[in-house]
Design an enzyme around this catalytic site. Structure first.
Site, short mmCIF file in Angstrom:
data_model
loop_
_atom_site.label_atom_id
_atom_site.label_comp_id
_atom_site.label_asym_id
_atom_site.label_seq_id
_atom_site.Cartn_x
_atom_site.Cartn_y
_atom_site.Cartn_z
N HIS A 82 2.84 3.64 -3.92
CA HIS A 82 2.81 4.32 -2.62
C HIS A 82 1.62 5.27 -2.58
O HIS A 82 1.02 5.60 -3.62
CB HIS A 82 4.10 5.10 -2.41
N GLU B 149 1.40 8.51 -2.13
CA GLU B 149 1.57 9.73 -2.92
C GLU B 149 1.39 9.44 -4.41
O GLU B 149 0.76 10.23 -5.13
CB GLU B 149 2.96 10.34 -2.68
N CYS C 197 9.21 9.31 0.31
CA CYS C 197 10.46 8.65 -0.02
C CYS C 197 11.04 9.36 -1.26
O CYS C 197 10.36 10.18 -1.89
CB CYS C 197 10.21 7.17 -0.31
#
Length: 173
Positions: free
Chosen positions: A72, A74, A102
Site C-alpha cells: 500500500h 503508506e 487501513c
C-alpha cells in the site's frame, strides 16, 4: 470540509494534533500525497512522510498492490523512509495519505513510532464507492495500541482526495 482529530495512547496531546500547527501546512503536504497517488491512477493511495523539525518531505509512496497485495502507499513510504534514512527518529515524522489508513497500514505507522497521521478520504467514503475496505477505522487501531501515542487527523483536502476515488467509481476498476 469535515476535519476529524483523534488522539490515543499514553502521551497523546493537543500539541501533536496541531504539529505542524498550521492547517496550511497539512494542506501543502497533502497536495504532495495527491501527487504521489498519480503514480497509480487506478488505486490512488499516495503517501508522503514529513520531518516536522526540518519541514521536509523525506519519503514518498504509492499503491503497488498489483505487484504485492500488502504494498500500500503508506507501506511503500515507510519502507522508502527506512531504507533512505537508517536510524531516523520516527517520533519527529508525520505521514500524510490520500485515504484513511487501513488497519494494516495504521498498525505499521504505530509500530514505526510516528505520532501523527493525516488523511484525506475516509474509509466510510471508500466503502460507499464500492472499494473493498476492512471496516476498522484508524482511530480504533490507535485505541488498541495504548502503548504508543498516535494522533489521527482526517478530512484534510477531503474533496480533492474524494475526487481521486470518485473518478474511478465512474470508470471500470
Amino acid at each position: 470540509m469535515t476535519r476529524r482529530v483523534f488522539a490515543a495512547g499514553l502521551l497523546a496531546s493537543a500539541s501533536q494534533a496541531s504539529a505542524p500547527a498550521a492547517a496550511g501546512e497539512h494542506e501543502l503536504y497533502m497536495r504532495h500525497a495527491i501527487e504521489a497517488a498519480a503514480h497509480n491512477p487506478r488505486a490512488p493511495f499516495g503517501a508522503v512522510i514529513v520531518d516536522r523539525e526540518r519541514k521536509e518531505i523525506i519519503a514518498k509512496g504509492f499503491n503497488q498492490s498489483s505487484q504485492n497485495p500488502v504494498w500500500h502507499g503508506e507501506i511503500d513510504a515507510i519502507n522508502r523512509c527506512a531504507a533512505d534514512h537508517p536510524g531516523i527518529d520516527w517520533k519527529r515524522l508525520t505521514l500524510y495519505t490520500t485515504a484513511e489508513p487501513c488497519p494494516m497500514c495504521q498498525s505499521a505507522i504505530i509500530w514505526a513510532g510516528m505520532p501523527l497521521v493525516v488523511y484525506g478520504t475516509s474509509i466510510p467514503f471508500l466503502k460507499q464507492l464500492g472499494w473493498g475496505q476492512i471496516d476498522i477505522r484508524a482511530e480504533q487501531v490507535c485505541q488498541a495500541a495504548a502503548f504508543r501515542a498516535t494522533t489521527v487527523i482526517g478530512g484534510v483536502l477531503e474533496e480533492e482526495c474524494n475526487a481521486l476515488f470518485r473518478k474511478l467509481q465512474l470508470k471500470e476498476r
